[in-house]
Design a protein around this motif. Sequence first.
Motif, PDB file in Angstrom:
ATOM      1  N   ILE A 134     -44.427 -24.870  -0.823  1.00 16.94           N
ATOM      2  CA  ILE A 134     -44.797 -25.212   0.540  1.00 16.94           C
ATOM      3  C   ILE A 134     -43.893 -26.278   1.164  1.00 16.94           C
ATOM      4  N   MET A 135     -43.400 -27.226   0.372  1.00  8.49           N
ATOM      5  CA  MET A 135     -42.639 -28.329   0.964  1.00  8.49           C
ATOM      6  C   MET A 135     -41.349 -27.881   1.654  1.00  8.49           C
ATOM      7  N   PRO A 136     -40.551 -26.967   1.065  1.00  5.98           N
ATOM      8  CA  PRO A 136     -39.356 -26.508   1.798  1.00  5.98           C
ATOM      9  C   PRO A 136     -39.697 -25.873   3.146  1.00  5.98           C
ATOM     10  N   PHE A 137     -40.798 -25.118   3.197  1.00  4.48           N
ATOM     11  CA  PHE A 137     -41.208 -24.505   4.466  1.00  4.48           C
ATOM     12  C   PHE A 137     -41.552 -25.576   5.496  1.00  4.48           C
ATOM     13  N   LEU A 138     -42.315 -26.594   5.085  1.00  5.42           N
ATOM     14  CA  LEU A 138     -42.696 -27.654   6.021  1.00  5.42           C
ATOM     15  C   LEU A 138     -41.483 -28.451   6.478  1.00  5.42           C
ATOM     16  N   GLN A 139     -40.520 -28.650   5.567  1.00  5.42           N
ATOM     17  CA  GLN A 139     -39.300 -29.362   5.940  1.00  5.42           C
ATOM     18  C   GLN A 139     -38.488 -28.559   6.947  1.00  5.42           C
ATOM     19  N   GLU A 140     -38.338 -27.270   6.699  1.00  5.28           N
ATOM     20  CA  GLU A 140     -37.578 -26.411   7.608  1.00  5.28           C
ATOM     21  C   GLU A 140     -38.269 -26.285   8.967  1.00  5.28           C
ATOM     22  N   TRP A 188     -45.904 -38.969   2.243  1.00  7.36           N
ATOM     23  CA  TRP A 188     -45.413 -37.836   1.447  1.00  7.36           C
ATOM     24  C   TRP A 188     -45.057 -38.291   0.040  1.00  7.36           C
ATOM     25  N   ARG A 189     -44.401 -39.437  -0.063  1.00  7.64           N
ATOM     26  CA  ARG A 189     -43.996 -39.921  -1.391  1.00  7.64           C
ATOM     27  C   ARG A 189     -45.200 -40.366  -2.213  1.00  7.64           C
ATOM     28  N   LYS A 190     -46.163 -40.993  -1.562  1.00 15.25           N
ATOM     29  CA  LYS A 190     -47.359 -41.424  -2.282  1.00 15.25           C
ATOM     30  C   LYS A 190     -48.235 -40.245  -2.700  1.00 15.25           C
ATOM     31  N   SER A 191     -48.055 -39.128  -2.022  1.00 13.70           N
ATOM     32  CA  SER A 191     -48.822 -37.925  -2.377  1.00 13.70           C
ATOM     33  C   SER A 191     -48.279 -37.254  -3.628  1.00 13.70           C
ATOM     34  N   PHE A 192     -47.064 -37.641  -4.058  1.00 10.66           N
ATOM     35  CA  PHE A 192     -46.333 -37.045  -5.183  1.00 10.66           C
ATOM     36  C   PHE A 192     -45.715 -35.690  -4.841  1.00 10.66           C
ATOM     37  N   LEU A 193     -45.864 -35.238  -3.597  1.00  9.23           N
ATOM     38  CA  LEU A 193     -45.290 -33.950  -3.217  1.00  9.23           C
ATOM     39  C   LEU A 193     -43.781 -34.054  -3.002  1.00  9.23           C
ATOM     40  N   LEU A 194     -43.310 -35.261  -2.711  1.00 11.55           N
ATOM     41  CA  LEU A 194     -41.878 -35.506  -2.627  1.00 11.55           C
ATOM     42  C   LEU A 194     -41.538 -36.656  -3.582  1.00 11.55           C
ATOM     43  N   PRO A 195     -40.329 -36.667  -4.138  1.00 13.63           N
ATOM     44  CA  PRO A 195     -39.952 -37.733  -5.081  1.00 13.63           C
ATOM     45  C   PRO A 195     -40.047 -39.105  -4.427  1.00 13.63           C
TER      46      PRO A 195
END
Length: 302
Positions: free
Chosen positions: A274-280, A292-299
């Motif tokens: 899902i993250m690449p789709f949301l980024q795009e 986003w970082r605190k969610s652990f979904l992004l480094p």
Amino acid sequence: MTRALKETDREKTAERLLKSSANKFYDPDVDIDWNAPLVDGKRYIPAHRSSLYGTKLWDSLSEEQRIELGKHEVASVATTGLWFEILLMQMLLKEVYDEDPTSSHAQYALTEIADECRHSTMFARMASRIGCPSYGPVPWLRRLAKLMPSISYGPARYGAILVAEEVLDRLQREQMNDPDIQPLVRMVNRIHVLEEARHVTFAREEVTRGMAKLTKKEIVYQQFIIALISYFVTRAFINPRVYKAVGIRPRDGVEAALNNPNWRESIQWAGEKIMPFLQESGLVGKPGMYFWRKSFLLPGKR
């Protein structure tokens, strides 16, 4: 003309999803044997997906305790999923309230609500069947989440739905194909995965269409809101009370999980689709990067 074409595409997608829903749907009351015995020795989640896997607390547990912890963790994820689906249904009803009910789009939204009603019942029954309480989110988050249908709209609303659905979807796809997992849990996961695929298609298209209509100021707000909601979603998966089931003080369990590289990697792995789709799409931006970082979904740091 461009907008008309987009509305036409929206209707075509809804019509296709309505046909798919009519051709293949499940009734958990009928399609799951709730009286079948649980299998001794089988896990409820893969060991490496436990929030404590690889920690000193994990090492201190017996094999039976590890299975027991997994049982309570799967119940926590399921009842948290139930809670989010109730929020999702509220948001979809707000959408339908302002739409033409004769449109395929509104009718598919209602169909998705019906799906989510069955899923919520299924998750609740599974937690009860395996002997676990309804964990759900912690009380303060349950109260705070009542604001979600009011403060979210458009792409951020559908994007948050996607985060909850697709993160859970990836974990469930792994579990439903694992022969070492309880048959009941595998069947619940299989039903949810197959029906959520339609919901994901619906939400992704709504994100793409919605982002094209926003002003720059609105995009900033959308980027912040989806990151905030996603942070609460991933942090809510494991209720601190699950650790009491194996004699671990909740505070110690939470601290170990949040500092556990394996758990952070599991969340990031679950969000890889899902993250690449949301980024795009433009929904991931600086206003929400902290969450986003605190969610652990992004480094990044917790």
